[in-house]
Each structure stands twice: as structure tokens, then as C-alpha cells.
Enzyme design. Structure first.
Site, short mmCIF file in Angstrom:
data_model
loop_
_atom_site.label_atom_id
_atom_site.label_comp_id
_atom_site.label_asym_id
_atom_site.label_seq_id
_atom_site.Cartn_x
_atom_site.Cartn_y
_atom_site.Cartn_z
N ARG A 253 -52.86 -36.34 -86.78
CA ARG A 253 -54.20 -36.13 -86.23
C ARG A 253 -54.23 -36.49 -84.75
NH1 ARG A 253 -58.22 -38.92 -90.53
NH2 ARG A 253 -59.11 -39.66 -88.57
N ARG B 217 -72.13 -44.61 -90.93
CA ARG B 217 -71.38 -45.40 -89.95
C ARG B 217 -72.28 -46.13 -88.96
NH1 ARG B 217 -66.20 -42.21 -90.38
NH2 ARG B 217 -64.78 -43.19 -88.94
N LYS C 29 -59.44 -44.97 -97.27
CA LYS C 29 -60.63 -44.35 -97.89
C LYS C 29 -60.29 -42.97 -98.45
CE LYS C 29 -63.03 -44.65 -94.05
NZ LYS C 29 -62.02 -45.28 -93.15
N ARG D 80 -48.99 -41.94 -90.39
CA ARG D 80 -49.75 -41.03 -91.27
C ARG D 80 -49.48 -39.57 -90.87
NH1 ARG D 80 -56.11 -41.59 -91.80
NH2 ARG D 80 -55.99 -41.67 -89.53
N ARG E 278 -61.14 -46.37 -81.75
CA ARG E 278 -61.79 -46.23 -83.06
C ARG E 278 -62.00 -47.60 -83.71
NH1 ARG E 278 -57.70 -42.42 -85.81
NH2 ARG E 278 -58.98 -42.74 -87.67
P1 AP5 Z 1 -56.15 -42.93 -95.22
O1 AP5 Z 1 -56.46 -42.79 -96.67
O2 AP5 Z 1 -55.97 -41.68 -94.41
O3 AP5 Z 1 -57.21 -43.89 -94.53
P2 AP5 Z 1 -58.74 -43.63 -94.12
O4 AP5 Z 1 -59.47 -44.90 -94.36
O5 AP5 Z 1 -59.28 -42.39 -94.79
O6 AP5 Z 1 -58.55 -43.42 -92.58
P3 AP5 Z 1 -59.24 -42.45 -91.50
O7 AP5 Z 1 -58.49 -42.65 -90.23
O8 AP5 Z 1 -59.38 -41.05 -92.01
O9 AP5 Z 1 -60.66 -43.09 -91.41
P4 AP5 Z 1 -61.68 -42.93 -90.27
O10 AP5 Z 1 -62.90 -43.55 -90.87
O11 AP5 Z 1 -61.29 -43.47 -88.95
O12 AP5 Z 1 -61.71 -41.35 -90.01
P5 AP5 Z 1 -62.72 -40.20 -90.36
O13 AP5 Z 1 -61.94 -39.03 -90.70
O14 AP5 Z 1 -63.79 -40.69 -91.27
O15 AP5 Z 1 -54.84 -43.85 -95.12
C1 AP5 Z 1 -54.25 -44.13 -93.85
C2 AP5 Z 1 -52.72 -44.17 -94.00
O16 AP5 Z 1 -52.37 -45.30 -94.80
C3 AP5 Z 1 -52.11 -42.96 -94.72
O17 AP5 Z 1 -50.86 -42.68 -94.14
C4 AP5 Z 1 -51.92 -43.43 -96.18
O18 AP5 Z 1 -50.84 -42.78 -96.81
C5 AP5 Z 1 -51.66 -44.91 -95.98
N1 AP5 Z 1 -52.19 -45.76 -97.06
C6 AP5 Z 1 -53.38 -45.64 -97.67
N2 AP5 Z 1 -53.55 -46.62 -98.59
C7 AP5 Z 1 -52.43 -47.38 -98.53
C8 AP5 Z 1 -52.00 -48.56 -99.21
N3 AP5 Z 1 -52.76 -49.16 -100.15
N4 AP5 Z 1 -50.80 -49.07 -98.91
C9 AP5 Z 1 -50.01 -48.50 -97.95
N5 AP5 Z 1 -50.35 -47.38 -97.26
C10 AP5 Z 1 -51.57 -46.83 -97.55
O19 AP5 Z 1 -63.45 -39.99 -88.94
C11 AP5 Z 1 -62.77 -39.43 -87.85
C12 AP5 Z 1 -63.75 -39.27 -86.68
O20 AP5 Z 1 -64.82 -38.38 -87.08
C13 AP5 Z 1 -64.47 -40.54 -86.22
O21 AP5 Z 1 -63.68 -41.29 -85.29
C14 AP5 Z 1 -65.73 -39.96 -85.58
O22 AP5 Z 1 -65.44 -39.42 -84.31
C15 AP5 Z 1 -66.08 -38.81 -86.52
N6 AP5 Z 1 -66.95 -39.23 -87.63
C16 AP5 Z 1 -66.65 -39.13 -88.96
N7 AP5 Z 1 -67.67 -39.57 -89.71
C17 AP5 Z 1 -68.66 -39.95 -88.83
C18 AP5 Z 1 -69.97 -40.50 -89.00
N8 AP5 Z 1 -70.47 -40.76 -90.21
N9 AP5 Z 1 -70.67 -40.79 -87.88
C19 AP5 Z 1 -70.18 -40.52 -86.64
N10 AP5 Z 1 -68.96 -40.00 -86.42
C20 AP5 Z 1 -68.19 -39.71 -87.50
#
Ligand code: AP5
Length: 213
Positions: free
Chosen positions: A158, A87, A14, A126, A169
Site C-alpha cells: 500500500r 475514527r 483489524k 505487509r 498514521r
Molecule cells: P492488517 O490486518 O492489515 O491490519 P489493520 O489493522 O487492518 O491495518 P490497516 O493499516 O489496514 O489499518 P488502518 O486503520 O490504518 O487502515 P485503513 O485501511 O482503515 O494487519 C497488518 C499486518 O500484520 C499484515 O501483514 C498481517 O498479515 C499482519 N498481522 C495481522 N495480525 C497479526 C498477528 N496476530 N500476528 C502477526 N502478524 C499479524 O485506513 C487507511 C486510510 O483510509 C486512513 O489512513 C485514512 O486516510 C482513511 N480512512 C479510513 N477510514 C477512515 C475513517 N473512518 N475516517 C477517516 N479516514 C479514514
């Protein structure tokens, strides 16, 4: 004003895709995860509230999330790409109500479809920068090992990318977040995109899905 969402499990890509498409579509990227991590780094009251949830891989309570998003939305003058939000169904209902009050609308949501074993492999290698840039040690390494290409700050792993937390997660995603898709499909265009292809191929599909909506 038209906003969009990018949806999918942890590690689906994402953040990577948001960085690739927002500039070209004239959208502002709003990641709730990035906002929470910035608050934790800054030692703010919000950071102290959310730190434990992030470290355990649990969702931050809906009322905290919605308050952060509502406050942020008031200052946005362009369309927004929501990343990692909503979410829960409560968050989705809250978002739709807030957008209507602000004269905005959700144009479409793209759902990155990636299997759990793929996201686990992606997350394991990552490396992230506090500016929001994302790298992968094998498929998308930085030019200089350990340092961000964009802002030259050190890259980190992270805290919630530790394997035990990643499992938590993924379970939270399956139980609490995946059902949001069913809710959204009833009220907005949801476009499923195969997120297991190369970054560039996924980006092309996202452009095709979002252009003109
Ligand atoms: P990356 O682009 O970083 O993936 P991502 O989907 O953004 O992953 P996240 O782990 O950030 O998502 P998340 O939803 O768990 O975390 P968030 O920060 O929202 O890509 C991942 C890896 O793959 C990278 O190394 C990249 O280079 C590689 N890659 C990407 N595309 C690729 C491809 N096509 N091919 C090969 N490699 C590829 O949330 C974190 C925490 O915050 C949550 O656990 C929760 O505690 C809290 N939180 C956040 N939002 C909320 C909410 N709305 N409600 C409640 N809690 C929340």
C-alpha cells in the site's frame, strides 16, 4: 439488526481478523479504508476526493466518511462489522444516530491492543490484495510469492505503508482516533483484546467476545 466494530491502531490486525470472523458470525465486513482504496483505484469522484488524505496518512473529513457509510448502510441486510470506523467522536455520534434511525444497534466494539513498535514491524512486511486479503512476508506469506491465494491477482504494498506515512498514521491515531474509545466506552460494550498474540489466538478471543452479544 445488530452491528459490531473492530478498533485498533494501523496494522493491529483489524482486516485480518475481520476476514477470519465475519463469515462464521454471519456478519458483512465494511472497511472504510477498503472502500476508499477501491474508489481511488476506480478513479471515481470519491476516489479523487480522498486520495490525498490517504497518501498523507490523514483522516478523510468526517462529512465525506459519514456520507459514504450512510449510503452503504441503506443496502445492508445483515449485521455489519465496521472496520476502521468510527475514527473520530463526530463519526461515532453520526454512526449511533444512523443506526438508531435504521432500526439497528451497535452490539459491541472489540479493541485490538497492540504496541506501536509491533504494528510498525507488521506494516513493513505487509502485502495486500485489492480483494481485501492481507499477507505478511514472514508470518503469513501467500502460497505463490507476489500473488493472492484467494483471487490470484497481484499483491501490492500500500502507498500509505511507506515509513514516513506510517508515522503520520500512528500520530493521527493517537491524537484523533484513540479518544473515540473513551466516548464509546460510555455508550456501548468495548472489549479489549490482546492483539499481539498469534492470528489464531486473537481470533479465538474475538469469537468469545462477540458470540451472543
Ligand atoms: P492488517 O490486518 O492489515 O491490519 P489493520 O489493522 O487492518 O491495518 P490497516 O493499516 O489496514 O489499518 P488502518 O486503520 O490504518 O487502515 P485503513 O485501511 O482503515 O494487519 C497488518 C499486518 O500484520 C499484515 O501483514 C498481517 O498479515 C499482519 N498481522 C495481522 N495480525 C497479526 C498477528 N496476530 N500476528 C502477526 N502478524 C499479524 O485506513 C487507511 C486510510 O483510509 C486512513 O489512513 C485514512 O486516510 C482513511 N480512512 C479510513 N477510514 C477512515 C475513517 N473512518 N475516517 C477517516 N479516514 C479514514
Amino acid at each position: 439488526m445488530v452491528d459490531y466494530g473492530i478498533f485498533g491502531p494501523p496494522g493491529a490486525g483489524k482486516g485480518t481478523q475481520a476476514l477470519a470472523i465475519c463469515g462464521r458470525l454471519g456478519l458483512e465486513h465494511f472497511s472504510t479504508g477498503d472502500a476508499f482504496r477501491a474508489a481511488v483505484r476506480g478513479g471515481t469522484e470519491l476516489g479523487n476526493t480522498v486520495r490525498g488524505y490517504l497518501d498523507r496518512g490523514q483522516l478523510v473529513p468526517d462529512e465525506v466518511v459519514l456520507s459514504v457509510v450512510m449510503h452503504d448502510l441503506g443496502g445492508r441486510r445483515s449485521g455489519v462489522l465496521f472496520d476502521g470506523f468510527p475514527r473520530t467522536v463526530v463519526q461515532a455520534r453520526g454512526l449511533l444516530g444512523a443506526l438508531a434511525r435504521e432500526g439497528r444497534a451497535l452490539g459491541a466494539v472489540v479493541n485490538l491492543v497492540v504496541r506501536p513498535e509491533i504494528v510498525v514491524a507488521r506494516i513493513a512486511l505487509r502485502r495486500s490484495c485489492q480483494c481485501g486479503a492481507v499477507y505478511h512476508l514472514e508470518t503469513a506469506p501467500p502460497r505463490q510469492s507476489g500473488w493472492c491465494d484467494r483471487c490470484n491477482e497481484p499483491l501490492v504494498q500500500r502507498r500509505d505503508d511507506e515509513p514516513g506515512v506510517v508515522s503520520a498514521r500512528l500520530a493521527v491515531y493517537a491524537e484523533q482516533t484513540a479518544p473515540v474509545l473513551d466516548f464509546l466506552r460510555g455508550v456501548v460494550d468495548v472489549v479489549d483484546v490482546d492483539g499481539e498474540r498469534s492470528v489464531e489466538e486473537v481470533t479465538s478471543s474475538l469469537f468469545a467476545a462477540l458470540a451472543g452479544r
